[in-house]
Scaffold this motif. Structure first.
Motif, PDB file in Angstrom:
ATOM      1  N   ILE A   6      37.686 -15.508   9.864  1.00 53.90           N
ATOM      2  CA  ILE A   6      38.472 -15.012   9.118  1.00 53.90           C
ATOM      3  C   ILE A   6      38.277 -13.358   9.011  1.00 53.90           C
ATOM      4  CG2 ILE A   6      39.528 -14.567   6.619  1.00 53.90           C
ATOM      5  CD1 ILE A   6      39.114 -17.330   6.194  1.00 53.90           C
ATOM      6  N   ASN A   7      37.216 -13.016   9.126  1.00 63.90           N
ATOM      7  CA  ASN A   7      36.996 -11.563   9.054  1.00 63.90           C
ATOM      8  C   ASN A   7      37.165 -10.837  10.261  1.00 63.90           C
ATOM      9  OD1 ASN A   7      35.804 -11.171   6.376  1.00 63.90           O
ATOM     10  ND2 ASN A   7      33.565 -11.549   7.082  1.00 63.90           N
ATOM     11  N   ASN A   8      37.116 -11.625  11.347  1.00 58.50           N
ATOM     12  CA  ASN A   8      37.352 -11.429  12.836  1.00 58.50           C
ATOM     13  C   ASN A   8      38.924 -11.281  13.086  1.00 58.50           C
ATOM     14  OD1 ASN A   8      35.167 -11.257  13.929  1.00 58.50           O
ATOM     15  ND2 ASN A   8      35.223 -12.802  15.093  1.00 58.50           N
ATOM     16  N   ALA A   9      39.849 -12.102  12.465  1.00 57.38           N
ATOM     17  CA  ALA A   9      41.204 -11.968  12.181  1.00 57.38           C
ATOM     18  C   ALA A   9      41.827 -10.908  11.318  1.00 57.38           C
ATOM     19  CB  ALA A   9      41.752 -13.392  11.830  1.00 57.38           C
ATOM     20  N   LEU A  10      41.247 -10.884  10.423  1.00 59.37           N
ATOM     21  CA  LEU A  10      41.471  -9.374   9.492  1.00 59.37           C
ATOM     22  C   LEU A  10      41.198  -8.212  10.239  1.00 59.37           C
ATOM     23  CD1 LEU A  10      40.747 -11.029   5.907  1.00 59.37           C
ATOM     24  CD2 LEU A  10      42.927 -10.791   6.895  1.00 59.37           C
ATOM     25  N   GLN A  11      40.342  -8.217  10.864  1.00 55.17           N
ATOM     26  CA  GLN A  11      39.788  -6.842  11.383  1.00 55.17           C
ATOM     27  C   GLN A  11      40.691  -6.646  12.438  1.00 55.17           C
ATOM     28  OE1 GLN A  11      35.685  -7.003  12.990  1.00 55.17           O
ATOM     29  NE2 GLN A  11      35.889  -4.879  13.610  1.00 55.17           N
ATOM     30  N   TYR A  12      41.162  -7.427  13.266  1.00 56.64           N
ATOM     31  CA  TYR A  12      42.096  -7.215  14.476  1.00 56.64           C
ATOM     32  C   TYR A  12      43.592  -7.492  14.479  1.00 56.64           C
ATOM     33  CZ  TYR A  12      37.408  -6.753  16.605  1.00 56.64           C
ATOM     34  OH  TYR A  12      36.322  -6.504  16.976  1.00 56.64           O
ATOM     35  N   THR A  13      43.822  -7.602  13.245  1.00 54.36           N
ATOM     36  CA  THR A  13      45.515  -7.794  12.562  1.00 54.36           C
ATOM     37  C   THR A  13      45.847  -6.470  11.928  1.00 54.36           C
ATOM     38  OG1 THR A  13      45.163 -10.016  12.416  1.00 54.36           O
ATOM     39  CG2 THR A  13      46.976  -9.171  11.359  1.00 54.36           C
ATOM     40  N   PRO A  14      46.973  -5.776  12.514  1.00 49.94           N
ATOM     41  CA  PRO A  14      47.151  -4.586  12.058  1.00 49.94           C
ATOM     42  C   PRO A  14      48.218  -4.893  10.619  1.00 49.94           C
ATOM     43  CG  PRO A  14      48.264  -4.841  14.254  1.00 49.94           C
ATOM     44  CD  PRO A  14      47.546  -6.228  13.857  1.00 49.94           C
ATOM     45  N   GLU A  15      47.743  -3.823   9.694  1.00 52.97           N
ATOM     46  CA  GLU A  15      48.461  -3.899   8.411  1.00 52.97           C
ATOM     47  C   GLU A  15      49.807  -4.220   8.497  1.00 52.97           C
ATOM     48  OE1 GLU A  15      48.852  -0.833   4.652  1.00 52.97           O
ATOM     49  OE2 GLU A  15      47.445  -0.506   5.812  1.00 52.97           O
ATOM     50  N   GLY A  16      50.306  -5.090   7.508  1.00 56.17           N
ATOM     51  CA  GLY A  16      51.624  -5.769   7.452  1.00 56.17           C
ATOM     52  C   GLY A  16      51.969  -6.909   8.129  1.00 56.17           C
ATOM     53  N   ASN A  17      51.143  -7.240   9.212  1.00 53.77           N
ATOM     54  CA  ASN A  17      50.946  -8.768  10.046  1.00 53.77           C
ATOM     55  C   ASN A  17      50.347  -9.482   9.013  1.00 53.77           C
ATOM     56  OD1 ASN A  17      52.445  -6.758  11.681  1.00 53.77           O
ATOM     57  ND2 ASN A  17      50.898  -7.594  13.398  1.00 53.77           N
ATOM     58  N   SER A  18      50.272 -10.972   9.516  1.00 54.01           N
ATOM     59  CA  SER A  18      49.535 -11.830   8.854  1.00 54.01           C
ATOM     60  C   SER A  18      48.629 -12.445   9.481  1.00 54.01           C
ATOM     61  CB  SER A  18      50.558 -12.842   8.475  1.00 54.01           C
ATOM     62  OG  SER A  18      51.583 -12.283   7.553  1.00 54.01           O
ATOM     63  N   LYS A  42      42.412 -10.611  25.587  1.00 50.97           N
ATOM     64  CA  LYS A  42      42.784 -10.383  26.994  1.00 50.97           C
ATOM     65  C   LYS A  42      42.255 -11.608  27.706  1.00 50.97           C
ATOM     66  CE  LYS A  42      42.783  -5.571  27.502  1.00 50.97           C
ATOM     67  NZ  LYS A  42      42.288  -4.358  27.852  1.00 50.97           N
ATOM     68  N   GLU A  43      43.198 -12.420  28.553  1.00 54.61           N
ATOM     69  CA  GLU A  43      42.585 -13.591  29.236  1.00 54.61           C
ATOM     70  C   GLU A  43      41.319 -13.504  29.887  1.00 54.61           C
ATOM     71  OE1 GLU A  43      44.885 -16.558  32.271  1.00 54.61           O
ATOM     72  OE2 GLU A  43      46.157 -15.142  31.398  1.00 54.61           O
ATOM     73  N   ASP A  44      41.145 -12.339  30.512  1.00 56.90           N
ATOM     74  CA  ASP A  44      39.847 -12.142  31.323  1.00 56.90           C
ATOM     75  C   ASP A  44      38.470 -12.370  30.231  1.00 56.90           C
ATOM     76  OD1 ASP A  44      41.275 -11.610  33.504  1.00 56.90           O
ATOM     77  OD2 ASP A  44      40.965  -9.633  33.491  1.00 56.90           O
ATOM     78  N   GLN A  86      38.138 -24.440  19.346  1.00 59.49           N
ATOM     79  CA  GLN A  86      39.320 -24.084  20.562  1.00 59.49           C
ATOM     80  C   GLN A  86      39.650 -22.774  20.273  1.00 59.49           C
ATOM     81  OE1 GLN A  86      42.221 -27.205  20.010  1.00 59.49           O
ATOM     82  NE2 GLN A  86      40.766 -28.718  21.466  1.00 59.49           N
ATOM     83  N   ILE A  87      39.904 -21.885  21.030  1.00 57.42           N
ATOM     84  CA  ILE A  87      40.460 -20.280  21.016  1.00 57.42           C
ATOM     85  C   ILE A  87      41.885 -20.429  21.958  1.00 57.42           C
ATOM     86  CG2 ILE A  87      40.094 -18.010  21.295  1.00 57.42           C
ATOM     87  CD1 ILE A  87      37.274 -18.809  20.634  1.00 57.42           C
ATOM     88  N   GLY A  88      43.008 -20.063  21.435  1.00 58.69           N
ATOM     89  CA  GLY A  88      43.966 -19.591  22.263  1.00 58.69           C
ATOM     90  C   GLY A  88      44.292 -18.324  21.831  1.00 58.69           C
ATOM     91  N   SER A  89      44.724 -17.497  22.733  1.00 56.25           N
ATOM     92  CA  SER A  89      45.204 -16.144  22.321  1.00 56.25           C
ATOM     93  C   SER A  89      46.251 -15.534  23.358  1.00 56.25           C
ATOM     94  CB  SER A  89      44.006 -14.993  22.253  1.00 56.25           C
ATOM     95  OG  SER A  89      44.349 -13.969  21.809  1.00 56.25           O
ATOM     96  N   LYS A  90      47.008 -14.453  23.060  1.00 57.39           N
ATOM     97  CA  LYS A  90      48.013 -13.809  23.564  1.00 57.39           C
ATOM     98  C   LYS A  90      47.731 -12.521  23.425  1.00 57.39           C
ATOM     99  CE  LYS A  90      51.299 -17.420  24.621  1.00 57.39           C
ATOM    100  NZ  LYS A  90      52.581 -18.004  24.729  1.00 57.39           N
ATOM    101  N   TRP A  91      47.491 -11.740  24.639  1.00 56.79           N
ATOM    102  CA  TRP A  91      47.480 -10.161  24.241  1.00 56.79           C
ATOM    103  C   TRP A  91      48.454  -9.638  23.658  1.00 56.79           C
ATOM    104  CZ3 TRP A  91      43.755  -6.999  23.598  1.00 56.79           C
ATOM    105  CH2 TRP A  91      43.843  -5.709  23.935  1.00 56.79           C
ATOM    106  N   LYS A  92      48.198  -8.776  22.724  1.00 54.59           N
ATOM    107  CA  LYS A  92      49.066  -8.120  21.868  1.00 54.59           C
ATOM    108  C   LYS A  92      50.231  -8.892  21.009  1.00 54.59           C
ATOM    109  CE  LYS A  92      48.922  -3.947  24.620  1.00 54.59           C
ATOM    110  NZ  LYS A  92      49.724  -2.809  25.298  1.00 54.59           N
ATOM    111  N   GLU A  93      49.902 -10.536  20.916  1.00 60.12           N
ATOM    112  CA  GLU A  93      50.570 -11.352  19.919  1.00 60.12           C
ATOM    113  C   GLU A  93      49.782 -12.060  19.062  1.00 60.12           C
ATOM    114  OE1 GLU A  93      52.888 -13.853  22.370  1.00 60.12           O
ATOM    115  OE2 GLU A  93      53.488 -12.444  23.646  1.00 60.12           O
ATOM    116  N   GLY A  94      48.424 -12.240  19.307  1.00 58.77           N
ATOM    117  CA  GLY A  94      47.594 -13.007  18.290  1.00 58.77           C
ATOM    118  C   GLY A  94      46.477 -13.968  18.826  1.00 58.77           C
TER     119      GLY A  94
END
Length: 107
Positions: A6-18, A42-44, A86-94
Motif C-alpha cells: 500500500i505504501n508503494n501504491a500511495l507513493q507512486y500515485t499522483p494526488e487525486g488518483n486512487s 516499465k515492462e523492462d 502477481q504483479i501487473g502494470s502498465k506504464w503511466k496507467e497503474g
C-alpha cells in the motif's frame, strides 16, 4: 506485506488518483489485491522487482525512492507461507499487486 504494498501504491500515485484494496478468494487461495492509478512500472523492470536493492527509476535517491528491498521482503515472506504474488502494470496507467495465501482446512 500489506503495509509495504500500500505504501508503494500511495507513493507512486499522483494526488487525486486512487488506490484500491480488495480481498480475493480463488482456487484454494485467499489474499488481497492492491490496485493503483499511479505511474506504473516499465515492462523492462517487471522481471527484476523482487531483486534486493533493485529500483526501476534510477533517478530517485534513497530519500525519495527507498533502497529497493520492500518487494524482495514481500516475496520472501510469500515464499515462506507457500503463497504466490502477481504483479501487473502498465506504464503511466497503474499497477496491480495481488498476494495469495493457501487456504488451510480446519480440523
Amino acid at each position: 506485506m500489506l503495509t509495504n504494498i500500500i505504501n508503494n501504491a500511495l507513493q507512486y500515485t499522483p494526488e487525486g488518483n486512487s488506490v484500491y484494496v480488495k480481498i480475493v478468494d480463488s482456487n484454494g487461495y485467499v489474499g488481497f489485491c492492491v490496485q493503483d492509478e499511479g505511474i506504473g512500472i516499465k515492462e523492462d523492470d517487471l522481471p527484476y522487482l523482487f531483486e534486493r536493492f533493485y529500483r526501476g527509476d534510477k533517478s530517485r535517491d534513497r530519500k525519495t525512492g527507498g533502497i529497493g528491498i520492500g518487494l524482495s521482503i514481500v516475496k520472501a515472506l510469500m515464499d515462506a507461507h507457500r503463497g504466490k504474488i502477481q504483479i501487473g502494470s502498465k506504464w503511466k496507467e497503474g499497477t496491480e499487486i495481488t498476494v495469495f495465501f493457501p487456504k488451510h482446512e480446519t480440523l
